[in-house]
Motif scaffolding. Structure first.
Motif, PDB file in Angstrom:
ATOM      1  N   ASN A 255      23.576  45.690  42.978  1.00 25.57           N
ATOM      2  CA  ASN A 255      22.590  44.656  43.314  1.00 25.57           C
ATOM      3  C   ASN A 255      22.662  43.454  42.369  1.00 25.57           C
ATOM      4  O   ASN A 255      21.633  42.932  41.933  1.00 25.57           O
ATOM      5  CB  ASN A 255      21.173  45.248  43.385  1.00 25.57           C
ATOM      6  CG  ASN A 255      20.681  45.709  42.019  1.00 25.57           C
ATOM      7  OD1 ASN A 255      21.455  45.734  41.059  1.00 25.57           O
ATOM      8  ND2 ASN A 255      19.409  46.046  41.924  1.00 25.57           N
ATOM      9  N   PHE A 256      23.877  43.036  42.014  1.00 23.57           N
ATOM     10  CA  PHE A 256      24.038  41.819  41.213  1.00 23.57           C
ATOM     11  C   PHE A 256      23.422  40.637  41.955  1.00 23.57           C
ATOM     12  O   PHE A 256      23.687  40.455  43.154  1.00 23.57           O
ATOM     13  CB  PHE A 256      25.529  41.499  41.009  1.00 23.57           C
ATOM     14  CG  PHE A 256      26.180  42.275  39.907  1.00 23.57           C
ATOM     15  CD1 PHE A 256      25.950  41.939  38.575  1.00 23.57           C
ATOM     16  CD2 PHE A 256      27.040  43.320  40.195  1.00 23.57           C
ATOM     17  CE1 PHE A 256      26.572  42.638  37.545  1.00 23.57           C
ATOM     18  CE2 PHE A 256      27.666  44.032  39.175  1.00 23.57           C
ATOM     19  CZ  PHE A 256      27.429  43.690  37.852  1.00 23.57           C
ATOM     20  N   ASP A 257      22.627  39.819  41.237  1.00 19.79           N
ATOM     21  CA  ASP A 257      22.147  38.552  41.792  1.00 19.79           C
ATOM     22  C   ASP A 257      23.124  37.476  41.299  1.00 19.79           C
ATOM     23  O   ASP A 257      23.139  37.134  40.108  1.00 19.79           O
ATOM     24  CB  ASP A 257      20.719  38.292  41.282  1.00 19.79           C
ATOM     25  CG  ASP A 257      20.164  36.980  41.792  1.00 19.79           C
ATOM     26  OD1 ASP A 257      20.939  36.165  42.333  1.00 19.79           O
ATOM     27  OD2 ASP A 257      18.943  36.771  41.629  1.00 19.79           O
TER      28      ASP A 257
ATOM     29  N   ILE B 224      34.012  39.176  42.411  1.00 21.09           N
ATOM     30  CA  ILE B 224      34.106  40.577  41.986  1.00 21.09           C
ATOM     31  C   ILE B 224      32.712  41.228  42.025  1.00 21.09           C
ATOM     32  O   ILE B 224      32.581  42.415  42.343  1.00 21.09           O
ATOM     33  CB  ILE B 224      34.786  40.677  40.587  1.00 21.09           C
ATOM     34  CG1 ILE B 224      35.374  42.066  40.359  1.00 21.09           C
ATOM     35  CG2 ILE B 224      33.863  40.283  39.454  1.00 21.09           C
ATOM     36  CD1 ILE B 224      36.367  42.140  39.219  1.00 21.09           C
ATOM     37  N   LEU B 225      31.664  40.425  41.776  1.00 19.34           N
ATOM     38  CA  LEU B 225      30.298  40.965  41.839  1.00 19.34           C
ATOM     39  C   LEU B 225      29.893  41.212  43.297  1.00 19.34           C
ATOM     40  O   LEU B 225      29.272  42.231  43.616  1.00 19.34           O
ATOM     41  CB  LEU B 225      29.306  39.995  41.173  1.00 19.34           C
ATOM     42  CG  LEU B 225      29.583  39.617  39.709  1.00 19.34           C
ATOM     43  CD1 LEU B 225      28.453  38.742  39.170  1.00 19.34           C
ATOM     44  CD2 LEU B 225      29.754  40.855  38.832  1.00 19.34           C
TER      45      LEU B 225
ATOM     46  N   MET C 267      38.268  34.696  30.930  1.00 18.38           N
ATOM     47  CA  MET C 267      37.213  34.429  31.906  1.00 18.38           C
ATOM     48  C   MET C 267      36.109  35.465  31.724  1.00 18.38           C
ATOM     49  O   MET C 267      36.382  36.655  31.528  1.00 18.38           O
ATOM     50  CB  MET C 267      37.740  34.504  33.342  1.00 18.38           C
ATOM     51  CG  MET C 267      38.697  33.386  33.672  1.00 18.38           C
ATOM     52  SD  MET C 267      38.715  32.885  35.409  1.00 18.38           S
ATOM     53  CE  MET C 267      38.714  34.408  36.302  1.00 18.38           C
ATOM     54  N   HIS C 268      34.893  34.969  31.796  1.00 15.94           N
ATOM     55  CA  HIS C 268      33.711  35.837  31.682  1.00 15.94           C
ATOM     56  C   HIS C 268      32.706  35.445  32.759  1.00 15.94           C
ATOM     57  O   HIS C 268      32.753  34.337  33.299  1.00 15.94           O
ATOM     58  CB  HIS C 268      33.028  35.626  30.317  1.00 15.94           C
ATOM     59  CG  HIS C 268      33.812  36.082  29.132  1.00 15.94           C
ATOM     60  ND1 HIS C 268      33.512  37.222  28.433  1.00 15.94           N
ATOM     61  CD2 HIS C 268      34.896  35.553  28.505  1.00 15.94           C
ATOM     62  CE1 HIS C 268      34.363  37.370  27.427  1.00 15.94           C
ATOM     63  NE2 HIS C 268      35.217  36.364  27.444  1.00 15.94           N
ATOM     64  N   LEU C 269      31.765  36.362  33.008  1.00 14.70           N
ATOM     65  CA  LEU C 269      30.574  36.043  33.803  1.00 14.70           C
ATOM     66  C   LEU C 269      29.385  36.233  32.867  1.00 14.70           C
ATOM     67  O   LEU C 269      29.202  37.323  32.306  1.00 14.70           O
ATOM     68  CB  LEU C 269      30.485  36.965  35.019  1.00 14.70           C
ATOM     69  CG  LEU C 269      31.539  36.667  36.095  1.00 14.70           C
ATOM     70  CD1 LEU C 269      31.668  37.821  37.080  1.00 14.70           C
ATOM     71  CD2 LEU C 269      31.203  35.373  36.842  1.00 14.70           C
ATOM     72  N   ARG C 270      28.641  35.145  32.641  1.00 10.80           N
ATOM     73  CA  ARG C 270      27.565  35.185  31.648  1.00 10.80           C
ATOM     74  C   ARG C 270      26.214  35.340  32.343  1.00 10.80           C
ATOM     75  O   ARG C 270      25.898  34.592  33.278  1.00 10.80           O
ATOM     76  CB  ARG C 270      27.582  33.901  30.823  1.00 10.80           C
ATOM     77  CG  ARG C 270      26.458  33.859  29.777  1.00 10.80           C
ATOM     78  CD  ARG C 270      26.369  32.541  29.048  1.00 10.80           C
ATOM     79  NE  ARG C 270      27.519  32.349  28.179  1.00 10.80           N
ATOM     80  CZ  ARG C 270      28.260  31.239  28.138  1.00 10.80           C
ATOM     81  NH1 ARG C 270      27.967  30.231  28.934  1.00 10.80           N
ATOM     82  NH2 ARG C 270      29.282  31.140  27.320  1.00 10.80           N
TER      83      ARG C 270
ATOM     84  N   TYR D  78      40.657  43.840  40.582  1.00 13.38           N
ATOM     85  CA  TYR D  78      39.667  43.939  41.657  1.00 13.38           C
ATOM     86  C   TYR D  78      39.211  42.585  42.204  1.00 13.38           C
ATOM     87  O   TYR D  78      38.390  42.525  43.111  1.00 13.38           O
ATOM     88  CB  TYR D  78      38.483  44.804  41.219  1.00 13.38           C
ATOM     89  CG  TYR D  78      38.900  46.242  40.992  1.00 13.38           C
ATOM     90  CD1 TYR D  78      39.420  46.989  42.055  1.00 13.38           C
ATOM     91  CD2 TYR D  78      38.816  46.845  39.751  1.00 13.38           C
ATOM     92  CE1 TYR D  78      39.842  48.296  41.870  1.00 13.38           C
ATOM     93  CE2 TYR D  78      39.233  48.158  39.549  1.00 13.38           C
ATOM     94  CZ  TYR D  78      39.748  48.884  40.615  1.00 13.38           C
ATOM     95  OH  TYR D  78      40.166  50.179  40.431  1.00 13.38           O
ATOM     96  N   PHE D  79      39.745  41.489  41.659  1.00 17.08           N
ATOM     97  CA  PHE D  79      39.478  40.171  42.253  1.00 17.08           C
ATOM     98  C   PHE D  79      40.018  40.092  43.681  1.00 17.08           C
ATOM     99  O   PHE D  79      39.502  39.374  44.510  1.00 17.08           O
ATOM    100  CB  PHE D  79      40.206  39.062  41.474  1.00 17.08           C
ATOM    101  CG  PHE D  79      39.569  38.666  40.180  1.00 17.08           C
ATOM    102  CD1 PHE D  79      38.198  38.523  40.075  1.00 17.08           C
ATOM    103  CD2 PHE D  79      40.357  38.388  39.065  1.00 17.08           C
ATOM    104  CE1 PHE D  79      37.618  38.126  38.884  1.00 17.08           C
ATOM    105  CE2 PHE D  79      39.789  37.991  37.874  1.00 17.08           C
ATOM    106  CZ  PHE D  79      38.413  37.859  37.782  1.00 17.08           C
TER     107      PHE D  79
END
Ligand code: AVI
Length: 308
Positions: free
Chosen positions: A220-222, A209-210, A241-244, A24-25
């Motif tokens: 509603n990701f900030d 992706i967010l 890869m991560h999103l922290r 989904y990137f």
């Protein structure tokens, strides 16, 4: 709303280790970020493979001449911009048909008309569909050779890679070849900057992706409350890869709420690295035998020819 995208996102975020599928990137913006990644100094795979391909194609030409193969049907899996196939076509004159397989047909149609201008003798076909599954493709009387550059195989779990290779064998049929780009295991001092570039392009690619979830799935990701991380997990031989999450927070997607603890991550991508011999073992489980391996300087990238 794309129901499959929504279900994949909800299922991934309900897991104890939250995760999102890396496929989904690649919306329009994500693909543009990926093109920028390919131009970064730190991202060695793209330019290394592109630099190695003319030599590989020249040697392939001699190889096929010796094997009395006078006509090849080249089939690119996940063909996007068609940048990588050009140096191959320039040298490998026995290719008389090129088949581009990809999920999105539109972008590909444009790229393939440029290719048609550059190679007027070549028959070009675009086949739209999920190239990770066996695909119905008209095989010509020429010898089929698959082409899967970019070390995209590294974005599959090893078992998925075996399945992909098996399915590629079904698509290409008996007596076929497969030319693949594989990123090799190396020092984390080279690996980590490639996924943590100084310009922050990979961070934008990861966070996109967010943005996509916000736009397409009523999320509603900030974005300022998440940071990009990429580390080499040496034990598993993969970049993760991560999103922290920078804070304790709640995010809602299509009405469903998700809690994040401070420091909790969403795992967004793996990029597996293989020793050439390790990859050969994987390929042989899928019915392919290794025929040749070309290594770039210091062994930082491999191009492999498999045969079945
Ligand atoms: C497409 N694929 C091979 C890239 C890789 O290196 O795994 C995707 C990527 N992710 C971050 N940078 C590039």
């Amino acid at each position: 709303m794309d129901h499959v995208f929504l279900q994949d996102v909800l299922a991934g975020l309900r897991l104890p280790q939250k995760a999102l599928p890396p496929k989904y990137f690649y919306d329009q913006q994500g693909s543009a970020y990926f093109d920028q990644i390919c131009q970064l100094d730190e991202y060695y795979p793209y330019r290394t493979e592109l630099g190695l391909l003319p030599e590989v194609a020249r040697e392939l030409k001699h190889y096929f001449e010796r094997a009395s193969v006078s006509s090849l049907q080249l089939v690119e899996f996940g063909a996007g911009s068609l940048h990588k196939v050009k140096p191959v076509l320039e040298e490998l004159s026995m290719v008389d048909e090129f088949v581009a397989l990809d999920i999105s047909g539109e972008h590909l149609k444009e790229a393939s008309s440029d290719l048609a201008e550059a190679f007027p003798q070549l028959t070009i076909k675009v086949v739209q569909g999920d190239f990770t599954q066996p695909m119905q493709m008209e095989l010509s009387s020429a010898t089929p050779m698959g082409f899967f550059p970019g070390s995209t195989i590294g974005n599959f779990e090893p078992e998925e890679a075996v399945e992909f290779l098996r399915n590629a064998g079904t698509t290409l049929g008996e007596e076929s070849y497969l030319l693949l780009g594989v990123d090799t295991k190396k020092d984390r001092a080279i690996l980590e900057p490639a996924y943590n570039d100084s310009k922050g392009v990979t961070a934008l690619f990861n966070k996109n992706i967010l943005t996509r979830i916000n736009r397409e799935l009523d999320g509603n990701f900030d974005l300022d409350q998440f940071e990009h991380t990429a580390i080499y997990n040496q034990q598993l031989g993969r970049i993760e890869m991560h999103l922290r999450s920078l804070t304790k927070q709640e995010v809602s997607i299509a009405g469903e709420r998700f809690q994040f603890a401070e420091g909790e991550t969403i795992h967004t991508e793996n990029s597996y690295k293989y020793h050439p011999e390790e990859f050969e073992r994987l390929a042989s489980r899928a019915g392919w035998s290794p025929e040749s391996v070309w290594l770039a300087a210091d062994g930082i990238f491999a191009i492999m020819l498999l045969r079945r």
